[in-house]
Design a protein around this motif. Structure first.
Motif, PDB file in Angstrom:
ATOM      1  N   ILE A  37       0.857  -1.183   0.000  1.00 33.15           N
ATOM      2  CA  ILE A  37       0.000   0.000   0.000  1.00 33.15           C
ATOM      3  C   ILE A  37       0.895   1.235   0.000  1.00 33.15           C
ATOM      4  N   PRO A  38       0.655   2.197  -0.892  1.00 32.30           N
ATOM      5  CA  PRO A  38       1.542   3.358  -0.964  1.00 32.30           C
ATOM      6  C   PRO A  38       1.326   4.351   0.176  1.00 32.30           C
ATOM      7  N   ILE A  39       2.422   4.943   0.613  1.00 33.60           N
ATOM      8  CA  ILE A  39       2.381   6.124   1.472  1.00 33.60           C
ATOM      9  C   ILE A  39       2.483   7.301   0.520  1.00 33.60           C
ATOM     10  N   VAL A  40       1.477   8.133   0.497  1.00 29.02           N
ATOM     11  CA  VAL A  40       1.494   9.291  -0.389  1.00 29.02           C
ATOM     12  C   VAL A  40       1.834  10.519   0.453  1.00 29.02           C
ATOM     13  N   LEU A  41       2.980  11.111   0.154  1.00 28.20           N
ATOM     14  CA  LEU A  41       3.425  12.307   0.851  1.00 28.20           C
ATOM     15  C   LEU A  41       2.709  13.539   0.302  1.00 28.20           C
ATOM     16  N   TYR A  42       2.888  14.628   0.980  1.00 30.23           N
ATOM     17  CA  TYR A  42       2.313  15.911   0.579  1.00 30.23           C
ATOM     18  C   TYR A  42       3.434  16.847   0.159  1.00 30.23           C
ATOM     19  N   ARG A  73       5.087  22.028  -3.678  1.00 32.79           N
ATOM     20  CA  ARG A  73       5.701  22.363  -4.963  1.00 32.79           C
ATOM     21  C   ARG A  73       4.701  22.131  -6.084  1.00 32.79           C
ATOM     22  N   PRO A  74       4.893  22.796  -7.223  1.00 30.44           N
ATOM     23  CA  PRO A  74       3.979  22.598  -8.353  1.00 30.44           C
ATOM     24  C   PRO A  74       4.064  21.173  -8.901  1.00 30.44           C
ATOM     25  N   ILE A  75       2.979  20.709  -9.426  1.00 27.92           N
ATOM     26  CA  ILE A  75       2.926  19.382 -10.032  1.00 27.92           C
ATOM     27  C   ILE A  75       3.727  19.394 -11.340  1.00 27.92           C
ATOM     28  N   ARG A  76       4.473  18.315 -11.595  1.00 28.72           N
ATOM     29  CA  ARG A  76       5.208  18.180 -12.852  1.00 28.72           C
ATOM     30  C   ARG A  76       4.270  17.637 -13.922  1.00 28.72           C
ATOM     31  N   GLU A 101       3.071  13.993 -13.506  1.00 24.92           N
ATOM     32  CA  GLU A 101       2.560  13.581 -12.199  1.00 24.92           C
ATOM     33  C   GLU A 101       1.046  13.710 -12.113  1.00 24.92           C
ATOM     34  N   HIS A 102       0.486  13.021 -11.094  1.00 24.70           N
ATOM     35  CA  HIS A 102      -0.964  13.028 -10.869  1.00 24.70           C
ATOM     36  C   HIS A 102      -1.246  13.226  -9.385  1.00 24.70           C
ATOM     37  N   GLU A 128       1.812  10.447  -7.005  1.00 29.96           N
ATOM     38  CA  GLU A 128       3.181  10.739  -6.575  1.00 29.96           C
ATOM     39  C   GLU A 128       3.168  11.507  -5.251  1.00 29.96           C
ATOM     40  N   TYR A 129       2.300  12.495  -5.148  1.00 23.19           N
ATOM     41  CA  TYR A 129       2.145  13.334  -3.959  1.00 23.19           C
ATOM     42  C   TYR A 129       0.706  13.824  -3.891  1.00 23.19           C
ATOM     43  N   HIS A 130       0.354  14.379  -2.720  1.00 21.25           N
ATOM     44  CA  HIS A 130      -0.816  15.247  -2.600  1.00 21.25           C
ATOM     45  C   HIS A 130      -0.254  16.652  -2.774  1.00 21.25           C
ATOM     46  N   PHE A 131      -0.697  17.350  -3.794  1.00 19.03           N
ATOM     47  CA  PHE A 131      -0.202  18.692  -4.084  1.00 19.03           C
ATOM     48  C   PHE A 131      -1.118  19.702  -3.394  1.00 19.03           C
TER      49      PHE A 131
END
Length: 194
Positions: A29-34, A37-40, A43-44, A48-51
């Motif tokens: 199960i992924p750990i999604v960091l926050y 920074r702007p989304i590349r 990315e979604h 990859e992250y919570h933006f």
């Protein structure tokens, strides 16, 4: 006992590629960091992250939801990366995350050495630099000055001394075939799941 497998390595070491493949090929199960920074382009949100913006970060931190954070004064402005408590539960199975040595240490302090397992990916600097340039060229607005800042900062952040102090002795080399590195990491993870 369920574990958190935590991928680390300098920029352009292949962490994101290996992380994505492990997620596709295992039941982790992924750990999604926050991040603020702007989304590349590639990315979604929530993958990859919570933006988020600075206001959301401050509210979560003030509410006690943020376990660790780091803010970088980049060539593009200040960007914050952080781990929130909503990402770390191992109740439903083993998890996998990706981050820095500092974030690993903070999470380890929170969940304990018996839960978190470090997975350090290593790449020779010349290979890593060329990979970073190639990746940056693919962006709609390449930020080469930030690439250089990050490259140099990683040498300090992931120094042999700091890795040793953190108790990280196992390293996974990713200089050649990502498939070989991935196979080695998956075998390592499987050893903890028995």
């Amino acid at each position: 006992m369920n574990h958190i497998f935590y991928l680390m390595g300098k920029s352009s070491s292949g962490k994101d590629t290996i992380y994505s493949r492990i997620l596709k090929e295992t039941g982790l199960i992924p750990i999604v960091l926050y991040t603020t920074r702007p989304i590349r382009d590639s990315e979604h949100e929530g993958v990859e992250y919570h933006f988020v913006d600075d206001d959301r970060f401050n509210a979560m931190r003030d509410g006690g939801e943020v376990i660790e954070w780091r803010t970088y004064d980049t060539k593009c402005g200040k960007w914050t990366y952080y781990t929130a408590s909503d990402s770390l539960s191992t109740e439903n199975g083993d998890r996998i995350g990706i981050g820095t040595l500092q974030s690993y240490l903070k999470i380890r302090d929170r969940v304990g050495d018996d839960v978190i397992v470090p997975v350090y990916i290593e790449v020779d600097d010349d290979i890593r630099f060329l990979r970073a340039v190639e990746r940056e060229k693919q962006q709609s607005s390449p930020k080469y000055a930030e690439l250089c800042r990050r490259f140099l900062a990683d040498n300090e952040d992931f120094s042999d001394e700091k890795l040793s102090e953190a108790g990280i002795t196992r390293r996974f080399e990713n200089n050649g075939s990502v498939d070989e590195c991935l196979a080695s990491i998956k075998k390592y993870i499987t050893g903890f799941q028995k």
